[in-house]
Design an enzyme around this catalytic site. Structure first.
Site, mmCIF file in Angstrom:
data_model
loop_
_atom_site.group_PDB
_atom_site.id
_atom_site.type_symbol
_atom_site.label_atom_id
_atom_site.label_comp_id
_atom_site.label_asym_id
_atom_site.label_seq_id
_atom_site.Cartn_x
_atom_site.Cartn_y
_atom_site.Cartn_z
ATOM 1 N N ARG A 15 -12.006 2.747 -8.170
ATOM 2 C CA ARG A 15 -11.071 3.811 -8.577
ATOM 3 C C ARG A 15 -11.389 4.306 -9.991
ATOM 4 O O ARG A 15 -12.081 3.625 -10.747
ATOM 5 C CB ARG A 15 -9.645 3.266 -8.503
ATOM 6 C CG ARG A 15 -9.281 2.903 -7.074
ATOM 7 C CD ARG A 15 -7.847 2.472 -6.951
ATOM 8 N NE ARG A 15 -7.565 2.157 -5.562
ATOM 9 C CZ ARG A 15 -6.367 2.214 -5.008
ATOM 10 N NH1 ARG A 15 -5.332 2.556 -5.730
ATOM 11 N NH2 ARG A 15 -6.199 1.910 -3.737
ATOM 12 N N ASN A 54 -11.039 -2.328 -5.415
ATOM 13 C CA ASN A 54 -10.269 -1.359 -6.208
ATOM 14 C C ASN A 54 -10.963 -0.956 -7.520
ATOM 15 O O ASN A 54 -10.543 -0.003 -8.182
ATOM 16 C CB ASN A 54 -8.847 -1.875 -6.487
ATOM 17 C CG ASN A 54 -7.945 -1.862 -5.263
ATOM 18 O OD1 ASN A 54 -7.083 -2.728 -5.095
ATOM 19 N ND2 ASN A 54 -8.128 -0.887 -4.382
ATOM 20 N N TRP A 55 -12.054 -1.646 -7.875
ATOM 21 C CA TRP A 55 -12.840 -1.256 -9.053
ATOM 22 C C TRP A 55 -13.467 0.110 -8.860
ATOM 23 O O TRP A 55 -13.916 0.743 -9.815
ATOM 24 C CB TRP A 55 -13.950 -2.282 -9.330
ATOM 25 C CG TRP A 55 -13.436 -3.608 -9.790
ATOM 26 C CD1 TRP A 55 -13.313 -4.739 -9.020
ATOM 27 C CD2 TRP A 55 -12.974 -3.964 -11.101
ATOM 28 N NE1 TRP A 55 -12.796 -5.774 -9.780
ATOM 29 C CE2 TRP A 55 -12.592 -5.326 -11.066
ATOM 30 C CE3 TRP A 55 -12.850 -3.266 -12.308
ATOM 31 C CZ2 TRP A 55 -12.087 -6.001 -12.171
ATOM 32 C CZ3 TRP A 55 -12.352 -3.940 -13.413
ATOM 33 C CH2 TRP A 55 -11.980 -5.285 -13.344
ATOM 34 N N ASP A 83 0.834 -1.209 0.000
ATOM 35 C CA ASP A 83 0.000 0.000 0.000
ATOM 36 C C ASP A 83 0.872 1.263 0.000
ATOM 37 O O ASP A 83 1.989 1.252 0.498
ATOM 38 C CB ASP A 83 -0.926 -0.027 1.229
ATOM 39 C CG ASP A 83 -2.122 0.896 1.070
ATOM 40 O OD1 ASP A 83 -2.331 1.419 -0.040
ATOM 41 O OD2 ASP A 83 -2.849 1.091 2.066
ATOM 42 N N HIS A 103 2.424 3.148 -8.960
ATOM 43 C CA HIS A 103 2.145 1.723 -9.198
ATOM 44 C C HIS A 103 3.286 1.078 -9.979
ATOM 45 O O HIS A 103 3.677 -0.055 -9.720
ATOM 46 C CB HIS A 103 0.826 1.555 -9.961
ATOM 47 C CG HIS A 103 -0.368 2.050 -9.202
ATOM 48 N ND1 HIS A 103 -0.559 1.776 -7.864
ATOM 49 C CD2 HIS A 103 -1.418 2.825 -9.584
ATOM 50 C CE1 HIS A 103 -1.684 2.355 -7.465
ATOM 51 N NE2 HIS A 103 -2.220 2.994 -8.483
HETATM 52 C C1 IPE Z 1 -5.536 -2.693 -0.319
HETATM 53 O O1 IPE Z 1 -5.155 -1.368 -0.448
HETATM 54 C C2 IPE Z 1 -5.548 -3.375 -1.650
HETATM 55 C C3 IPE Z 1 -4.257 -3.610 -2.254
HETATM 56 C C4 IPE Z 1 -3.102 -3.333 -1.737
HETATM 57 C C5 IPE Z 1 -4.293 -4.239 -3.557
HETATM 58 P P1 IPE Z 1 -6.219 -0.175 -0.610
HETATM 59 O O2 IPE Z 1 -5.444 1.068 -0.693
HETATM 60 O O3 IPE Z 1 -7.139 -0.484 -1.719
HETATM 61 O O4 IPE Z 1 -7.025 -0.295 0.748
HETATM 62 P P2 IPE Z 1 -7.876 0.794 1.532
HETATM 63 O O5 IPE Z 1 -8.839 1.391 0.557
HETATM 64 O O6 IPE Z 1 -6.921 1.803 2.045
HETATM 65 O O7 IPE Z 1 -8.525 0.016 2.625
HETATM 66 C C1 IPE Z 2 -1.499 0.285 -3.309
HETATM 67 O O1 IPE Z 2 -1.307 1.637 -3.368
HETATM 68 C C2 IPE Z 2 -1.797 -0.337 -4.646
HETATM 69 C C3 IPE Z 2 -3.202 -0.773 -4.798
HETATM 70 C C4 IPE Z 2 -4.132 -0.651 -3.927
HETATM 71 C C5 IPE Z 2 -3.534 -1.381 -6.047
HETATM 72 P P1 IPE Z 2 -2.504 2.676 -3.381
HETATM 73 O O2 IPE Z 2 -2.876 2.959 -4.789
HETATM 74 O O3 IPE Z 2 -3.620 2.202 -2.532
HETATM 75 O O4 IPE Z 2 -1.797 3.944 -2.753
HETATM 76 P P2 IPE Z 2 -2.432 4.956 -1.708
HETATM 77 O O5 IPE Z 2 -2.949 4.147 -0.568
HETATM 78 O O6 IPE Z 2 -3.513 5.689 -2.415
HETATM 79 O O7 IPE Z 2 -1.286 5.826 -1.317
HETATM 80 MG MG MG Z 3 -4.048 2.433 -0.594
#
Ligand code: IPE
Ligand code: IPE
Ligand code: MG
Length: 253
Positions: free
Chosen positions: A85, A82-83, A34, A51
């Site tokens: 987003r 994550n969908w 994360d 990413h």
């Molecule tokens: C969890 O991270 C999912 C992945 C690392 C793939 P998110 O960033 O999506 O989680 P939340 O929204 O902070 O709980």
């Molecule tokens: C983790 O990084 C990757 C996925 C969840 C796919 P994030 O994209 O959640 O990064 P933050 O949490 O917004 O910084």
């Molecule tokens: Mg995150």
């Protein structure tokens, strides 16, 4: 680099691989990677740059974990949530496995790593599915560490799917025993893997975000404020060192 500028000694407080392999190595490490978005934001870059950088970290961590003798490494790459987003970001995230496999597969084969996937593959784009299937297929005879990608994965969806598959097998007369934990395990997407011994989550968030809800029942948790793209080999060694100091009792004394 000139010889005299080379660091001959370890950084103070740094942990060496030699030191770590003297202690128990977690059989299965699961990582919630994360903080990619925040890493990019800090640099005024688009979230996708975070990413992309994060993908490189997966390569480094895979190599180290494999060297240390870890049996399975599960990485949370895309959750069922994550969908939500923006479409561009979702598309980028779902294309990344293709680049990862395209550039890293020869090394994975060489490292004797076996690639696996858990999650709902049907919903991911065909080009990604193909790249992933190729990686799984090309590494299926490898006997080293399993690199398990949680892709379009959700812990609740996994449990519900297991229950539904149990119902189907029951209706078809293929299930003769009562459901117990061992049988239930076989219906999960992680079937065949031991439960994680160590869970790592980066970026300072202290939650599971729907990750391996069943399997993490007795896992040791390690959280760090480090953002995933900044995660270095040293951080993995630090997490394992912390794990080695834990007293795992599993309810005993
Ligand atoms: C969890 O991270 C999912 C992945 C690392 C793939 P998110 O960033 O999506 O989680 P939340 O929204 O902070 O709980
Ligand atoms: C983790 O990084 C990757 C996925 C969840 C796919 P994030 O994209 O959640 O990064 P933050 O949490 O917004 O910084
Ligand atoms: Mg995150």
């Amino acid at each position: 680099m000139f010889e005299k500028f080379k660091k001959s000694k370890k950084e103070p407080g740094s942990i060496s691989e030699e030191e770590i392999v003297k202690g128990p190595i977690p059989n299965h490490i699961a990582i919630i990677m994360d903080g990619n978005g925040r890493w990019a934001k800090k640099r005024s870059l688009p979230r996708t740059a975070g990413h992309h950088e994060g993908m490189k970290v997966v390569k480094r961590v895979t190599k180290l974990a494999s060297r240390l003798g870890v049996k399975a490494l599960t990485v949370y790459a895309f959750s069922t949530e994550n969908w939500k987003r923006p479409e561009d970001e979702v598309n980028f995230l779902l294309k990344l496995p293709e680049e990862f496999m395209g550039t890293f597969l020869p090394e994975l084969v060489e490292e004797n790593v076996r690639v696996q996937i858990m999650g709902n593959k049907d919903a991911i784009p065909t080009h990604t599915q193909k790249a992933v299937d190729k990686a799984v297929n090309d590494t299926k005879h490898n006997t080293g560490m399993v690199l398990n990608f949680a892709l379009n994965y959700g812990g609740r969806a996994e449990i519900i799917e297991a229950v539904n598959n149990i119902l189907v097998d029951y209706q078809e007369g293929n299930l003769h025993n009562k459901v117990d934990e061992t049988l239930f395990d076989q219906y999960l997407m992680s079937a065949g893997l031991q439960d994680p011994d160590l869970l790592i989550r980066t970026s300072g968030e202290i939650r599971l975000s729907n990750f391996m809800l069943w399997q993490l029942a007795y896992t040791e948790f390690w959280f760090t404020d480090v953002l995933w793209p900044d995660f270095k080999e040293q951080h993995l060694l630090e997490a394992i060192q912390a794990y080695q100091k834990r007293g795992r009792r599993f309810g005993g004394i």
